[in-house]
Design a protein around this motif. Structure first.
Motif: not given
Length: 239
Positions: A54-55, A152-164
């Protein structure tokens, strides 16, 4: 005769103005960036590589396509060739923007080109059309837009297990919705309406036929040609 440019705004005012103009993009980038972060993590990429993409790459559609190909076990050459085809529309962006950035230095052009996306192009095209061509504001908008994508990418990486896989949150609708919001603020004349309708219609038709990269490029060219034709026809009528 060159137009005189007003002095650049104070730093705080500059960033506030950039933030207000970037907000529609940010509202789309954060959820879609989350979806990318989730999908990339599940494809087997490490958190560092997901964030670096993303960077350093910063191309939403290309990143999602690359992740899908990576998960399918495609070769590096296939991934590069496919993402180049997906991003051929940037040829149109450069052709449209080049005359408006003729006075910029090479390093400024490089910084602008690196962070130019579909959404920021739409925003800048509308700004430049109004005569708002401030260099510092333009670059600040690009920086904030990429920052929201990385966040947004960082949030997706951090919350991947929660978001499915993210589908339950309808994240795939965020990007088209953002494009519609940006388009609504730009379409004002008959030629613009014609360009938007023809370009969108042909792009959807190409997508239905499975033609994505080259189809989007051809649809954009056809839409622009139609808009130009309508503009010339209306000009002749008023002569």
């Amino acid at each position: 005769m060159q137009q005189s440019q007003s002095p650049p705004p104070a730093r705080g005012t500059l960033w506030n103005k950039a933030l207000s103009q970037t907000l529609p993009i940010t509202l789309g980038y954060v959820p879609v960036g989350m979806a990318y972060g989730v999908l990339a993590g599940k494809a087997g990429l490490s958190a560092v590589n997901v964030l670096l993409m993303s960077v350093l790459v910063y191309a939403g559609s290309a990143q999602l396509v690359a992740v899908g190909l990576f998960a399918a076990g495609a070769s590096g050459a296939a991934i590069v060739a496919t993402t180049v085809a997906v991003n051929l529309r940037h040829v149109l962006f450069s052709a449209a923007m080049a005359p408006l950035l003729s006075g910029w230095r090479k390093r400024e052009l490089a910084a602008f080109a690196f962070e130019l996306t579909d959404e920021s192009f739409a925003l800048h095209a509308a700004r430049f059309g109004r005569g708002d061509r401030g260099k510092e504001l333009t670059l600040s908008i690009n920086v904030l837009a990429q920052a929201s994508w990385v966040a947004g990418t960082a949030l997706g990486v951090a919350l991947g297990d929660v978001l499915g896989d993210g589908r339950a949150f309808a994240l795939d609708f965020a990007l088209p919705g953002m494009f519609l919001a940006l388009l609504a603020g730009q379409v004002g004349s008959r030629s613009q309406v014609a360009a938007a309708v023809v370009g969108a219609g042909l792009s959807l038709a190409a997508c239905g036929l499975g033609i994505t990269g080259f189809g989007a490029l051809a649809a954009g060219l056809a839409g622009a040609g139609c808009g130009l034709g309508v503009e010339k026809w209306m000009t002749r009528r008023h002569l």
